[in-house]
Design an enzyme around this catalytic site. Structure first.
Site, PDB file in Angstrom:
ATOM      1  N   LYS A  87       0.860  -1.188   0.000  1.00 32.76           N
ATOM      2  CA  LYS A  87       0.000   0.000   0.000  1.00 32.76           C
ATOM      3  C   LYS A  87       0.895   1.237   0.000  1.00 32.76           C
ATOM      4  O   LYS A  87       1.747   1.405   0.879  1.00 32.76           O
ATOM      5  CB  LYS A  87      -0.865  -0.046   1.255  1.00 32.76           C
ATOM      6  CG  LYS A  87      -2.226   0.558   1.104  1.00 32.76           C
ATOM      7  CD  LYS A  87      -3.076   0.189   2.317  1.00 32.76           C
ATOM      8  CE  LYS A  87      -4.389   0.934   2.303  1.00 32.76           C
ATOM      9  NZ  LYS A  87      -5.139   0.714   3.546  1.00 32.76           N
TER      10      LYS A  87
HETATM   11  O1  G3P Z   1      -9.240   1.547   4.207  1.00 30.84           O
HETATM   12  C1  G3P Z   1      -9.099   2.860   4.635  1.00 30.84           C
HETATM   13  C2  G3P Z   1      -9.665   2.985   5.977  1.00 30.84           C
HETATM   14  O2  G3P Z   1      -8.927   2.267   6.919  1.00 30.84           O
HETATM   15  C3  G3P Z   1      -9.910   4.357   6.445  1.00 30.84           C
HETATM   16  O3  G3P Z   1     -11.100   4.283   7.102  1.00 30.84           O
HETATM   17  O4  G3P Z   1     -12.811   4.967   8.682  1.00 30.84           O
HETATM   18  O5  G3P Z   1     -10.417   5.658   9.034  1.00 30.84           O
HETATM   19  O6  G3P Z   1     -11.781   6.662   7.208  1.00 30.84           O
HETATM   20  P1  G3P Z   1     -11.543   5.461   8.050  1.00 30.84           P
END
Ligand code: G3P
Length: 218
Positions: A87
């Site tokens: 990533k």
């Molecule tokens: O896959 C990306 C994710 O981990 C981010 O999610 O909820 O932190 O915006 P969030």
């Protein structure tokens, strides 16, 4: 359509895997820290452990910010297991890294995508996946799902093989709407995936079936 779980929690990964619908896992440094996985060796060991649970693509994020350092980190990550996807953040250095890794046939997931132009560049660099962050756009009164739809149109216009991995999904409707748009992959927390299972009419219908069966088989 592939289902990935967005967590570094091994119990949640095992639970999702046992449902029989899991195709992979995404993690990021924040999710690792949430599980108290710190220090490079522990982080690497944790990725190997995830790979031993799930037979599918496992995203492992680089922490470096320069091309040289990202490539060095990516090579260590890619050597951990054939299912590791490196990533890489959407920056100039990240783009160069994706281009280089793609020439070495190392799979990549370009993360922190917030615009169609960023997704287009990542696809041109040869990313295996692009990760538009739906929930974080919604958080700032923007339309995260519209971004997924724009990327779908652009990739279809030119036949890019880069897969759209809709990320930062927060609820079951995000997942359904990504399926309607044609995202290749969704990644979501376990609770959002499990919420797809539930329906009150399923619960009440099943309770009735159980009661009627018991009445007839006393
Ligand atoms: O896959 C990306 C994710 O981990 C981010 O999610 O909820 O932190 O915006 P969030």
């Amino acid at each position: 359509m592939k289902f990935f779980i967005d967590t570094a929690n091994l119990n949640e990964i095992k639970e999702a895997n046992e449902l029989g619908i899991l195709d992979g896992v995404t993690t990021n440094p924040t999710l690792m820290a949430k599980e108290n996985i710190t220090g490079n060796n522990n982080i690497l060991k944790h990725y190997v452990e995830i790979c031993s649970i799930v037979d599918g693509d496992i995203s492992a994020e680089v922490n470096a910010l320069t091309f040289e350092e990202m490539v060095a980190e990516a090579e260590i990550l890619a050597d951990l297991h054939p299912n590791i996807v490196v990533k890489v953040p959407m920056t100039s250095e990240g783009l160069k890294t994706i281009k280089y890794l793609s020439s070495k046939e190392i799979k990549t997931n370009c993360t922190l995508i917030f615009s169609p132009g960023q997704a287009l560049l990542a696809a041109k660099a040869g990313a295996t996946y692009v990760s538009p962050f739906v929930g974080r756009l919604d958080d700032i009164s923007s339309d995260g799902l519209q971004l997924v739809a724009q990327i779908r149109t652009i990739f279809d216009n030119f036949g890019f093989e880069t897969q759209i991995l809709a990320a930062s999904l927060r609820n079951p409707m995000h997942i359904i709407q990504c399926a309607e748009i044609g995202a290749d992959v969704i990644t979501a927390p376990l609770n959002a995936i499990k919420a797809l299972i539930k329906h009150p009419l399923t619960d009440s219908g099943l309770a009735q079936f159980v009661a009627d069966y018991q009445k007839g088989n006393k």
